[in-house]
Design an enzyme around this catalytic site. Structure first.
Site, short mmCIF file in Angstrom:
data_model
loop_
_atom_site.label_atom_id
_atom_site.label_comp_id
_atom_site.label_asym_id
_atom_site.label_seq_id
_atom_site.Cartn_x
_atom_site.Cartn_y
_atom_site.Cartn_z
CB THR A 170 -0.95 0.02 1.22
OG1 THR A 170 -1.56 1.33 1.30
CG2 THR A 170 -0.26 -0.39 2.56
CG ASP A 171 -1.15 4.95 -0.82
OD1 ASP A 171 -1.69 4.24 0.06
OD2 ASP A 171 -1.77 5.90 -1.42
CD GLU A 172 -2.84 3.72 4.50
OE1 GLU A 172 -2.83 3.40 5.84
OE2 GLU A 172 -4.15 3.63 4.39
CE1 TYR A 198 -3.19 -2.42 6.02
CE2 TYR A 198 -3.25 -0.08 5.51
CZ TYR A 198 -3.29 -1.28 5.05
OH TYR A 198 -3.14 -1.80 3.80
CE LYS A 240 -0.25 -4.46 3.00
NZ LYS A 240 -0.68 -5.72 2.42
P1 NAD Z 1 -9.94 -6.85 2.68
O1 NAD Z 1 -9.90 -6.73 4.34
O2 NAD Z 1 -11.35 -6.60 2.15
O3 NAD Z 1 -9.69 -8.38 2.33
C1 NAD Z 1 -8.76 -9.05 3.21
C2 NAD Z 1 -8.98 -10.70 3.06
O4 NAD Z 1 -7.88 -11.47 3.62
C3 NAD Z 1 -10.10 -11.06 3.76
O5 NAD Z 1 -10.70 -12.00 3.00
C4 NAD Z 1 -9.66 -11.89 4.96
O6 NAD Z 1 -10.56 -12.95 5.41
C5 NAD Z 1 -8.28 -12.51 4.54
N1 NAD Z 1 -7.28 -12.74 5.81
C6 NAD Z 1 -7.17 -11.80 6.82
N2 NAD Z 1 -6.37 -12.60 7.45
C7 NAD Z 1 -5.72 -13.71 6.88
C8 NAD Z 1 -5.25 -14.84 7.18
N3 NAD Z 1 -4.26 -14.96 8.36
N4 NAD Z 1 -4.99 -15.81 6.33
C9 NAD Z 1 -5.59 -15.84 5.03
N5 NAD Z 1 -6.61 -14.99 4.58
C10 NAD Z 1 -6.61 -13.98 5.64
O7 NAD Z 1 -8.85 -6.17 2.27
P2 NAD Z 1 -8.50 -5.53 0.81
O8 NAD Z 1 -9.15 -4.12 0.80
O9 NAD Z 1 -9.30 -6.52 -0.35
O10 NAD Z 1 -7.11 -5.41 0.79
C11 NAD Z 1 -6.37 -6.59 0.32
C12 NAD Z 1 -4.85 -6.16 0.24
O11 NAD Z 1 -4.64 -5.02 -0.51
C13 NAD Z 1 -4.34 -6.00 1.79
O12 NAD Z 1 -3.11 -6.35 1.67
C14 NAD Z 1 -4.18 -4.20 1.73
O13 NAD Z 1 -2.95 -4.17 2.59
C15 NAD Z 1 -3.82 -4.08 0.43
N6 NAD Z 1 -4.45 -2.96 -0.10
C16 NAD Z 1 -5.68 -2.30 0.00
C17 NAD Z 1 -5.91 -1.17 -0.62
C18 NAD Z 1 -7.37 -0.56 -0.25
O14 NAD Z 1 -7.69 0.44 -0.68
N7 NAD Z 1 -8.56 -1.59 0.23
C19 NAD Z 1 -5.00 -0.15 -1.13
C20 NAD Z 1 -3.90 -0.67 -1.23
C21 NAD Z 1 -3.49 -1.85 -0.79
O1 TDX Z 2 -15.82 6.86 8.96
C1 TDX Z 2 -14.92 7.34 8.29
N1 TDX Z 2 -14.67 8.78 8.38
C2 TDX Z 2 -13.58 9.31 7.69
O2 TDX Z 2 -13.43 10.53 7.49
C3 TDX Z 2 -13.94 6.40 7.79
C4 TDX Z 2 -13.85 5.04 7.72
C5 TDX Z 2 -12.58 7.13 7.05
N2 TDX Z 2 -12.73 8.43 7.13
C6 TDX Z 2 -11.41 9.01 6.28
C7 TDX Z 2 -10.10 8.70 6.85
C8 TDX Z 2 -9.07 8.61 5.56
O3 TDX Z 2 -8.82 10.01 5.54
O4 TDX Z 2 -11.41 8.76 4.87
C9 TDX Z 2 -10.39 8.47 4.58
C10 TDX Z 2 -10.20 7.16 3.87
O5 TDX Z 2 -10.47 6.19 5.14
P1 TDX Z 2 -10.28 4.68 4.94
O6 TDX Z 2 -11.25 4.28 4.00
O7 TDX Z 2 -10.25 3.91 6.21
O8 TDX Z 2 -8.84 4.47 4.08
P2 TDX Z 2 -7.35 4.62 4.58
O9 TDX Z 2 -7.28 4.96 5.73
O10 TDX Z 2 -6.85 5.73 3.62
O11 TDX Z 2 -6.65 3.38 3.96
C11 TDX Z 2 -7.27 2.69 2.78
O12 TDX Z 2 -6.16 2.97 1.64
C12 TDX Z 2 -5.20 2.35 1.92
C13 TDX Z 2 -7.29 1.12 3.06
O13 TDX Z 2 -8.12 0.91 4.14
C14 TDX Z 2 -5.92 0.43 3.21
O14 TDX Z 2 -6.07 -1.00 3.29
C15 TDX Z 2 -5.02 0.82 2.24
O15 TDX Z 2 -3.64 0.24 2.43
#
Ligand code: NAD
Ligand code: TDX
Length: 345
Positions: free
Chosen positions: A134-136, A159, A163
């Site tokens: 992730t970019d985070e 988190y 990562k």
């Molecule tokens: P999500 O939370 O929707 O899904 C995570 C999945 O992993 C779930 O299905 C969960 O059951 C499974 N899981 C958790 N722990 C596990 C374990 N120990 N063994 C096997 N499976 C397990 O997450 P997402 O938003 O789909 O993110 C997927 C990946 O992408 C993550 O690694 C996250 O860090 C990365 N990512 C997410 C975003 C975003 O905006 N959502 C952005 C950049 C990177």
């Molecule tokens: O209730 C809320 N109110 C609010 O203001 C929530 C849930 C979020 N926010 C803000 C926090 C952040 O600035 O919105 C922005 C986005 O929040 P999230 O959806 O929780 O995302 P973020 O914290 O940016 O992280 C996401 O992007 C990078 C994903 O959850 C991560 O898994 C990914 O790595």
């Protein structure tokens, strides 16, 4: 860092971990559609975020197999990886707010789990290991500039620290053991099937039931939004053509302050802005993320294709049409989390 030849090719049997989650399920669908000769194994622990309903359409596909289990279970992954060419590791605890309420699970899955999976991949001579990061991990930006692959790691939440630790372990397995590793770092994803704890689906879900929309702080934190399908195409490009040992940033050049996203959603749903409720800020809240993904464009010929207004409109429509999905995932465990996270804020 050792630079090895890229693999330049398709893989016959691919292990996707975390494939029942948001992004992993879209990636599996992409693989089954675009690489129909490849077999795909989905290993997922089915935590609160994992939902097999996300892949209902894949269940009858003979090239697809689901295994319930933990990426940290060496015995299980040793069996699975004996017959796999490539690993794409999505499995993670993925929500920043939950990592503030309880970091342990993040350490266990994101760090320990990834290390065990790397180790078993090394033992089984897996041809390629792709870590979905992730970019985070880069921390927070000021008003100017964007993260490149050379930006130093400076994670700020439990988190993102977990990562970043996983990314460093991937780097070490490549450098020390010559495991073929590639890492992708993407910005904020949106699209269908995202768990409604994250900003966009949470706001859609609350707005349609006329519940308050909790905006953290002043609402001016900036995120760079990409459609999940564009992200998944980027991951596939890196899996097949990325250079071993390299990191690739994936993003869409699409920055928005949170408050504007929330207003867009209210506008689409024809709900009043009086539903917006400014609440106490997230501790350690990163101010701004922005991704420079020119390496993806220049080296892998990848570009995002989905226009944000259209993508958001279709995403809102998906949530409206999938009310039953939304209701099921927002019952039970979610209600307890919501209460802890948002009451008295
Ligand atoms: P999500 O939370 O929707 O899904 C995570 C999945 O992993 C779930 O299905 C969960 O059951 C499974 N899981 C958790 N722990 C596990 C374990 N120990 N063994 C096997 N499976 C397990 O997450 P997402 O938003 O789909 O993110 C997927 C990946 O992408 C993550 O690694 C996250 O860090 C990365 N990512 C997410 C975003 C975003 O905006 N959502 C952005 C950049 C990177
Ligand atoms: O209730 C809320 N109110 C609010 O203001 C929530 C849930 C979020 N926010 C803000 C926090 C952040 O600035 O919105 C922005 C986005 O929040 P999230 O959806 O929780 O995302 P973020 O914290 O940016 O992280 C996401 O992007 C990078 C994903 O959850 C991560 O898994 C990914 O790595």
């Amino acid at each position: 860092m050792v630079i090895m030849k890229n693999t330049n090719g398709n893989f016959q049997r691919i292990l996707v971990t975390g494939g029942a989650g948001f992004i992993g399920s879209h990636f599996i669908r992409l693989l089954l559609n675009e690489r129909p000769s490849s077999e795909v194994i989905n290993l997922d622990l089915l935590t609160y975020a994992g939902n097999l309903e996300n892949l209902k359409d894949a269940e009858s596909n003979p090239k697809y197999k689901f295994i319930k289990g933990d990426i940290g279970n060496r015995e299980l992954t040793t069996q699975i990886l004996s017959e796999v060419d490539a690993v794409v590791n999505f499995a993670a605890e993925s929500h920043v707010d939950r990592s503030i309420l309880g970091p342990e699970a993040f350490i266990q899955t994101n760090i320990v789990g990834t290390q065990r999976l790397l180790d078993v991949s090394k033992q089984n001579k897996v041809k390629r290991f792709l870590q979905v990061s992730t970019d985070e991990v880069y921390g927070s930006l000021g008003a100017e500039g964007a993260f490149t692959e050379d930006t130093p790691l400076a994670p700020n939440s439990p988190y993102s620290a977990s990562k970043a630790a996983a990314d460093l372990l991937c780097r070490a397995y490549h450098h020390t053991f010559a495991l073929d590793v590639v890492i992708t770092r993407c910005s904020n994803n949106y699209g269908p099937n995202q768990f409604p704890e994250k900003l966009i689906p949470l706001m859609i879900s609350n707005a349609r039931s006329d519940k308050p929309l909790p905006v953290y702080g002043d609402g001016l934190n900036v995120r760079d939004w990409i459609h999940v399908e564009d992200h998944c195409r980027g991951i596939l490009a890196v899996l097949e053509n990325g250079q071993s040992g390299e990191v690739y940033n994936i993003g869409s050049n699409n920055e928005w302050p949170n408050i504007q996203i929330v207003k867009k959603i209210l506008n689409e749903l024809k709900k009043p802005e009086s539903l917006i409720k400014f609440v106490a800020d997230r501790p350690g809240h990163d101010r701004r993320y922005a991704i420079n993904s020119s390496k993806m464009k220049n080296q892998l010929n990848w570009e995002p294709k989905i226009d944000f207004s259209e993508g958001l409109h279709k995403t809102i429509d998906w949530y409206l049409k999938n009310d039953a999905w939304l209701r099921r995932v927002t019952s039970g465990e979610y209600l307890k989390y919501y209460e802890t996270q948002y009451s008295n804020r």
